[in-house]
Enzyme design. Structure first.
Site, PDB file in Angstrom:
ATOM      1  N   LYS A  49       1.002  -1.273   0.045  1.00  0.00           N
ATOM      2  CA  LYS A  49      -0.059   0.000   0.173  1.00  0.00           C
ATOM      3  C   LYS A  49       0.963   1.092   0.125  1.00  0.00           C
ATOM      4  CE  LYS A  49      -0.494  -0.430   5.032  1.00  0.00           C
ATOM      5  NZ  LYS A  49      -1.103  -0.686   6.069  1.00  0.00           N
ATOM      6  N   ARG A 147     -10.585  -0.785  15.148  1.00  0.00           N
ATOM      7  CA  ARG A 147     -10.150   0.206  14.136  1.00  0.00           C
ATOM      8  C   ARG A 147     -11.104  -0.386  13.083  1.00  0.00           C
ATOM      9  NH1 ARG A 147      -4.124   0.755  11.480  1.00  0.00           N
ATOM     10  NH2 ARG A 147      -4.746  -1.158  10.763  1.00  0.00           N
ATOM     11  N   TYR A 269      15.050  30.500  10.672  1.00  0.00           N
ATOM     12  CA  TYR A 269      13.717  31.326  11.124  1.00  0.00           C
ATOM     13  C   TYR A 269      13.708  31.165  12.629  1.00  0.00           C
ATOM     14  CZ  TYR A 269      11.472  30.866   6.332  1.00  0.00           C
ATOM     15  OH  TYR A 269      11.238  30.852   4.969  1.00  0.00           O
ATOM     16  N   MET A 322      10.965  24.653   4.539  1.00  0.00           N
ATOM     17  CA  MET A 322      10.158  23.586   3.593  1.00  0.00           C
ATOM     18  C   MET A 322      11.229  23.178   2.408  1.00  0.00           C
ATOM     19  SD  MET A 322       7.317  24.949   1.033  1.00  0.00           S
ATOM     20  CE  MET A 322       6.382  25.569   1.800  1.00  0.00           C
TER      21      MET A 322
HETATM   22  C1  LIG Z   1      -0.275  -1.843   6.913  1.00  0.00           C
HETATM   23  C2  LIG Z   1      -0.988  -3.129   7.267  1.00  0.00           C
HETATM   24  C3  LIG Z   1       0.099  -4.261   7.438  1.00  0.00           C
HETATM   25  C4  LIG Z   1       1.382  -4.166   7.336  1.00  0.00           C
HETATM   26  O1  LIG Z   1       1.852  -3.905   8.390  1.00  0.00           O
HETATM   27  P1  LIG Z   1       3.558  -3.598   8.828  1.00  0.00           P
HETATM   28  O2  LIG Z   1       3.645  -3.245  10.297  1.00  0.00           O
HETATM   29  O3  LIG Z   1       3.946  -2.452   7.743  1.00  0.00           O
HETATM   30  O4  LIG Z   1       4.209  -4.901   8.269  1.00  0.00           O
HETATM   31  C5  LIG Z   1      -0.541  -5.637   7.625  1.00  0.00           C
HETATM   32  N1  LIG Z   1      -1.963  -5.608   8.025  1.00  0.00           N
HETATM   33  C6  LIG Z   1      -2.839  -4.439   7.814  1.00  0.00           C
HETATM   34  C7  LIG Z   1      -4.153  -4.757   8.296  1.00  0.00           C
HETATM   35  C8  LIG Z   1      -2.411  -3.288   7.724  1.00  0.00           C
HETATM   36  O5  LIG Z   1      -3.133  -2.137   7.889  1.00  0.00           O
END
Ligand SMILES: *Cc1c(COP(=O)(O)O)cnc(C)c1O
Length: 388
Positions: A49, A147, A269, A322
C-alpha cells in the site's frame, strides 16, 4: 552496494536534482525471502500500500513477484489497479474493503475486498446474488484493535445469516494486532485467542494475523499467511529483537552553500540557533516538503536531526524549513565541504527508525514521506535505473 558503487551512481545524478533516493530492489527481494523463511510453512504475502511505502510500487512489486510472492495487500482500489497491471495473476487484497456503493467497481477490478462490517458483507453478498454467483473476499474480525473488523456480535449474527454466508467465497479470515512490536505485551495473547475463537464461528478459511512485528512473535502468530509490509522495505518494527532484514534505501541531498557564522549571529527562522564558537554551516537541499520533518529542528540546547557528511555525523542547527536545512560542519576534517557535495540523510549510519525517533514519530512515517522531489535510482543485479 560498496561505497565506490554509490559514488559512481551519485556522480550520474542530474546536476539539477536536489536529492537522490537509492533503492536496492535485490535487498527488498532478499528481505521478503528472509521473512518467508521465518514464517514457513505459513505463506508470506507483501503489503504494498501507499506506493510500496513510498518506494515505488512500479519497481518494488515486480521484484517481489519475481522473488515468489503471489499475495499482495493494498489499501485503495487505485492501488489494487496498479498492482493488477503489474501482475495479472496475483492475489490482491483490498484492506479498505468496500466504500459505500463501491462493490461493483471492486468486483470488476478483480481485487478481493477485506470486508470489515455486516454492511459491507451485505453489499458483497447482494452483488453476488444479483450476478447469481459467489464472490471471493476476506473477512476482517476485530480482536481488540477497534479500528476495522467485525465485532464479536457481528460475527455471531453473520454465522446465523446463511443467506449472506452462502454468497461469499471466503478466501481469508484476518485480524490485526495492536501491540505486536512488544513481545511481552499481554494484548498479543488475548488478541490471538479472540481471533481463533471468532474465526471458528466463520466458514473454514485460511487465517492471517501477523504484520511485520507479528512475524517476530513466533509461529503461534503466523497461522496460514503473514502480511508484512515495513520489514520488507528494511524497517525494524519489532522492539525486542532484530528482524532479519536490511535497510533497502539511502537518501542523499546536495550541499547548496557553505558559510561562516560567528557567535552572536543566528541561523534560520525565528533565530533559534546561535553558535558558541565560529562555525561552518552548510545549507542542504532538503526540507519538510521532502519529508525531512520540521520536528527535526534543533530546539534550543537540544539536538535535532543528524546527517552524514563525508562519513561524519553533523547536527541540524536551527529550524528545518520547507526546502532547506542547515547543519554544523565545523568539525568535519578537510578537505573542506563544498557546494555540490552530497550529504547522507538516510543510510547505514542513519536509520529511518533513528530519524523517526528524533522527529517524535516512527520510521514508517519517515519512509512513506521521504523524497517527493528527489531523483530516484533503482538498483538490482542487472544494474541501475533512474526514475524521474
Ligand atoms: C499496513 C498493514 C499491514 C502491514 O503492516 P507492517 O507493520 O507494515 O508490516 C498489515 N495488515 C494490515 C491490516 C495493515 O493495515
Amino acid at each position: 552496494m560498496t561505497s565506490s558503487d554509490t559514488d559512481e551512481l551519485l556522480s550520474k545524478v542530474p546536476a539539477s536534482a536536489p536529492g537522490v533516493v537509492l533503492i536496492d530492489l535485490d535487498c527488498i527481494a532478499d528481505n521478503w525471502r528472509s521473512l518467508r523463511d521465518v514464517v514457513s510453512p505459513a505463506q508470506c504475502g507483501a503489503v504494498v500500500k501507499a506506493d510500496a511505502y513510498g518506494l515505488g510500487v512500479r519497481y518494488v512489486m515486480p521484484a517481489l513477484y519475481e522473488a515468489g510472492c503471489q499475495t499482495f495487500f493494498v489499501a485503495t482500489l487505485a492501488e489494487a489497479d496498479d498492482v493488477r497491471a503489474l501482475a495479472s495473476d496475483a492475489t490482491i487484497y483490498l484492506l479498505d474493503g468496500l466504500m459505500l456503493d463501491g462493490a461493483t467497481a471492486v468486483a470488476d477490478s478483480g481485487a478481493l475486498p477485506v470486508l470489515s462490517s455486516i454492511d459491507e458483507i451485505e453489499d458483497w453478498a447482494g452483488l453476488a446474488g444479483a450476478r447469481n454467483t459467489t464472490l471471493p473476499c476476506a473477512i476482517h474480525v476485530d480482536s481488540g484493535l477497534n479500528r476495522l473488523g467485525l465485532s464479536a456480535d457481528d460475527v455471531l449474527s453473520l454465522s446465523q445469516r446463511a443467506d449472506l454466508v452462502e454468497r461469499l467465497d471466503l478466501r481469508l479470515v484476518m485480524s490485526h494486532l495492536a501491540c505486536a512490536d512488544e513481545a511481552d505485551h499481554p494484548k498479543n495473547a488475548e488478541q490471538r485467542q479472540r481471533f481463533v475463537h471468532l474465526a471458528g464461528l466463520l466458514p473454514n478459511a485460511p487465517m492471517s494475523l501477523a504484520a511485520s512485528d507479528g512475524v517476530m512473535l513466533g509461529p503461534d502468530f503466523h497461522f496460514d499467511l503473514a502480511r508484512p509490509g515495513y520489514a520488507i522495505y528494511g524497517g525494524q518494527a519489532f522492539c525486542d529483537r532484530r528482524t532479519p532484514v536490511d535497510a533497502a534505501l539511502r537518501v542523499f541531498v546536495r550541499v547548496l552553500q557553505v558559510r561562516n557564522v560567528v557567535p552572536g549571529a543566528t541561523v534560520g527562522y525565528s533565530a533559534t540557533y546561535s553558535p558558541s564558537r565560529p562555525a561552518r554551516i552548510a545549507t542542504l537541499a532538503t526540507g519538510y516538503a521532502d519529508g525531512y520533518f520540521r520536528h527535526l529542528s534543533a530546539a534550543s540546547g537540544e539536538i535535532g536531526g543528524t546527517c552524514i557528511v563525508r562519513g561524519y555525523p553533523v547536527p541540524v542547527v536551527g529550524r528545518v524549513s520547507m526546502d532547506l536545512i542547515t547543519v554544523d560542519i565545523t568539525d568535519v576534517p578537510k578537505p573542506a565541504v563544498a557546494r555540490g557535495d552530497w550529504a547522507e540523510v538516510v543510510g547505514p549510519k542513519q536509520s529511518i527508525e533513528a530519524m523517526g525517533k528524533a522527529a517524535g514519530t516512527i520510521g514508517y512515517e519517515v519512509l512513506t514521506r521521504l523524497g517527493a522531489r528527489a531523483h530516484r535510482i533503482y538498483i538490482d543485479r542487472k544494474g541501475a535505473r533512474s526514475d524521474k
